[in-house]
Design an enzyme around this catalytic site. Structure first.
Site, PDB file in Angstrom:
ATOM      1  N   SER A 153       0.571  -1.251   0.070  1.00 13.99           N
ATOM      2  CA  SER A 153       0.056  -0.007   0.130  1.00 13.99           C
ATOM      3  C   SER A 153       0.775   1.345  -0.155  1.00 13.99           C
ATOM      4  O   SER A 153       0.084   2.413  -0.178  1.00 13.99           O
ATOM      5  CB  SER A 153      -0.919   0.060   1.243  1.00 13.99           C
ATOM      6  OG  SER A 153      -0.527   0.109   2.476  1.00 13.99           O
ATOM      7  N   LYS A 198       0.887   4.403   6.728  1.00 16.33           N
ATOM      8  CA  LYS A 198       0.337   5.159   5.796  1.00 16.33           C
ATOM      9  C   LYS A 198       1.078   6.678   6.074  1.00 16.33           C
ATOM     10  O   LYS A 198       1.341   6.979   6.939  1.00 16.33           O
ATOM     11  CB  LYS A 198      -1.199   5.357   5.850  1.00 16.33           C
ATOM     12  CG  LYS A 198      -1.818   4.067   6.042  1.00 16.33           C
ATOM     13  CD  LYS A 198      -1.937   3.641   4.460  1.00 16.33           C
ATOM     14  CE  LYS A 198      -2.729   2.077   4.769  1.00 16.33           C
ATOM     15  NZ  LYS A 198      -2.618   1.113   3.774  1.00 16.33           N
TER      16      LYS A 198
END
Length: 177
Positions: free
Chosen positions: A39, A82
């Site tokens: 990701s 993230k």
């Protein structure tokens, strides 16, 4: 026999002290993370090992642009990594594949031109979205393959566990973040 027992006890004390110091270091200073998914490609590769430092967030809030680790708001016990995109009070909008913060289109080199599109979510995320107090908006750099705030919403700052500082393994990927 007394000297041998004393020597053994000294080793036991040293060993216990080392374990306590290691535990405290991991709990309050820094921790090693293994990246489980793609990701954050191309910034961070799947399987990279990195160090997340924990000290700075005892004194300040996460800032936009920082890469952070946090407790998954959907699956407790899972740690995600993230990039912080927006902080409390900022407005996030996604239009035509472009990310807007407070009405300004963002230049995000790290996405390698991948579009920032809304995700299908059962959590009622709609745009424009204003980040609530005490929260941050996070997104993966690999925008077409990241389940992030577009899916689960803003993340409470209290869920943030560290700021990713550098990749140390594999050696070919080693660098600061």
């Amino acid at each position: 026999m007394g000297e041998k027992l004393k020597g053994v006890l000294e080793w036991v004390v040293v060993l216990v002290a080392a374990v306590v110091i290691a535990f405290l270091f991991r709990a309050f200073v820094a921790e090693v993370y293994i990246v489980p998914s793609g990701s954050m490609l191309e910034t961070i590769q799947e399987g990279d090992r990195l160090v997340g430092e924990k000290v700075s967030f005892h004194f300040r809030e996460p800032e936009a642009g920082e890469v952070v680790t946090f407790d998954d708001p959907i699956q407790p016990g899972t740690t995600l990594i993230k990039r912080v995109i927006a902080t409390e009070g900022q407005t996030v909008d996604l239009r035509d594949g472009v990310l807007y913060i407070d009405g300004l289109a963002q230049d995000e080199d790290y996405t390698l031109g991948k579009p920032s599109e809304p995700l299908q979510t059962p959590y009622g995320i709609t745009y424009p979205y204003t980040v609530p107090d005490g929260c941050i908006w996070v997104m993966g750099d690999n925008r077409t393959n990241s389940k992030d705030s577009r899916y689960f919403g803003a993340v409470p700052v209290s869920n943030v566990t560290s700021r990713a500082t550098f990749i140390f393994w594999p050696f070919a990927d080693a660098r600061g973040l």
